[in-house]
Scaffold this active site. Structure first.
Site, short mmCIF file in Angstrom:
data_model
loop_
_atom_site.label_atom_id
_atom_site.label_comp_id
_atom_site.label_asym_id
_atom_site.label_seq_id
_atom_site.Cartn_x
_atom_site.Cartn_y
_atom_site.Cartn_z
CG ASP A 144 -1.95 1.12 1.11
OD1 ASP A 144 -2.81 1.27 0.44
OD2 ASP A 144 -1.61 1.96 1.85
CE1 TYR A 169 0.23 8.05 2.46
CE2 TYR A 169 0.53 6.05 1.73
CZ TYR A 169 -0.18 6.95 2.37
OH TYR A 169 -1.25 6.63 2.85
#
Length: 315
Positions: free
Chosen positions: A38, A43
């Site tokens: 994931d 990010y």
């Protein structure tokens, strides 16, 4: 080896964790039977000097590129909607969920991951400046083109998820079949905002569980399953939303079960999550091999009926 019902969260790969450390953790995860990875296009923008995400996807892509055949062994999950793209402060400056943003987002994710397909593509945060039909249509085009295999919704209120699914069905489009929300054994007080947001829509509630339980097409992935170490580390106290008398009783039950089974509290929490009804898929971020091994053992732990009952009845 039986595949693990555990997703490895790669949020800090490429920022807090350097590439060699990240590669080692990914190798160890796959060797243990893990398949679910994931990440997200944002990010981890808050941990990078340039204020943009993409480093996590880049590291996963580099890892895949160095291991021929690995792409077919893992299930790639990434997200769109929360990456900063302009001036101002986050979240006001995030990319959002317009057709244009989704098109640019998926193109960037595919490039960084070094793949031609994404197995599960999530809308990371809701975007009320864009009509649900525009978002649903853009996502459906990705599925129709074979770029994305499955669609998921993260941090959206259930009524908007269901409305979007109805719109998709009305057009014969692919629809959301997965939810990603924050959940653990301890429960937040009602109405508490989810960290990083100003609303409570990111929590799993009894309504969420009922929705998933009664719809066989839906699966539920849950993040912050171990509360950032608060179950086992005295230096990481529980956040304010978790400080209430109901959780005092839950912590007592959790401690008793862990002691009687001779395992850690983290392992009991993970076993409780994956072994319930509905079965949930926890997303766990780790920074050491020991943390990864603990998580793997946790999802493989089968709770005796009396211990699950003790945990369920504590409230």
């Amino acid at each position: 080896m039986t595949a693990l019902n555990l997703a490895l969260g790669t949020m800090h790969f490429g920022t807090r964790q350097d590439a060699p450390t990240s590669f080692d953790l990914l190798d160890r995860f796959v060797d243990a039977g893990g398949t679910l990875l994931d990440t997200a296009d944002c990010y981890a923008f808050w941990a990078d000097d340039d204020g943009h995400g993409g480093k996590s996807e880049e590291v996963v892509g580099q890892w895949l590129a160095g291991r021929p055949g690995m792409r077919d062994r893992v299930y790639l999950s990434t997200k769109v909607g929360a990456e900063p793209v302009g001036p101002g402060e986050w979240p006001a400056n995030r990319e959002g969920l317009s057709a244009k943003a989704i098109g640019a987002g998926v193109e960037g994710s595919l490039r960084r991951l070094g793949t031609e397909r994404i197995d599960l593509y999530w809308t990371h945060m809701e975007d009320r400046s864009v009509g649900l039909e525009e978002t649903a249509g853009a996502l459906a085009e990705l599925v129709g083109a074979g770029t994305v295999a499955r669609l998921g919704s993260s941090n959206h209120p259930l009524w908007r998820v269901e409305r979007s699914r109805q719109i998709a069905r009305g057009h014969g489009w692919a629809e959301f079949t997965a939810l990603q929300l924050r959940h653990s054994y301890l429960r937040p007080r009602p109405g508490a905002p989810v960290a990083g947001q100003d609303h409570p829509y990111g929590w799993v509630t009894e309504e969420t569980l009922d929705y998933v339980r009664t719809d066989p097409e839906l699966t539920l992935w849950v993040y912050t399953a171990l509360l950032n170490g608060s179950y086992t580390r005295p230096d990481r106290p529980l956040g304010e939303p978790y400080q209430h008398v109901g959780n005092d009783r839950r912590l007592a039950a959790l401690g008793r079960v862990a002691e009687e089974l001779g395992v850690s509290r983290n392992q009991v929490v993970l076993a409780w999550l994956v072994g319930g009804e509905p079965a949930l898929t926890p997303i766990v971020g780790v920074s050491t091999p020991e943390q990864l091994d603990e998580a793997v053992a946790g999802v493989r732990l089968e709770l005796p009926a009396e211990h699950r009952r003790l945990l369920d009845e504590a409230a």
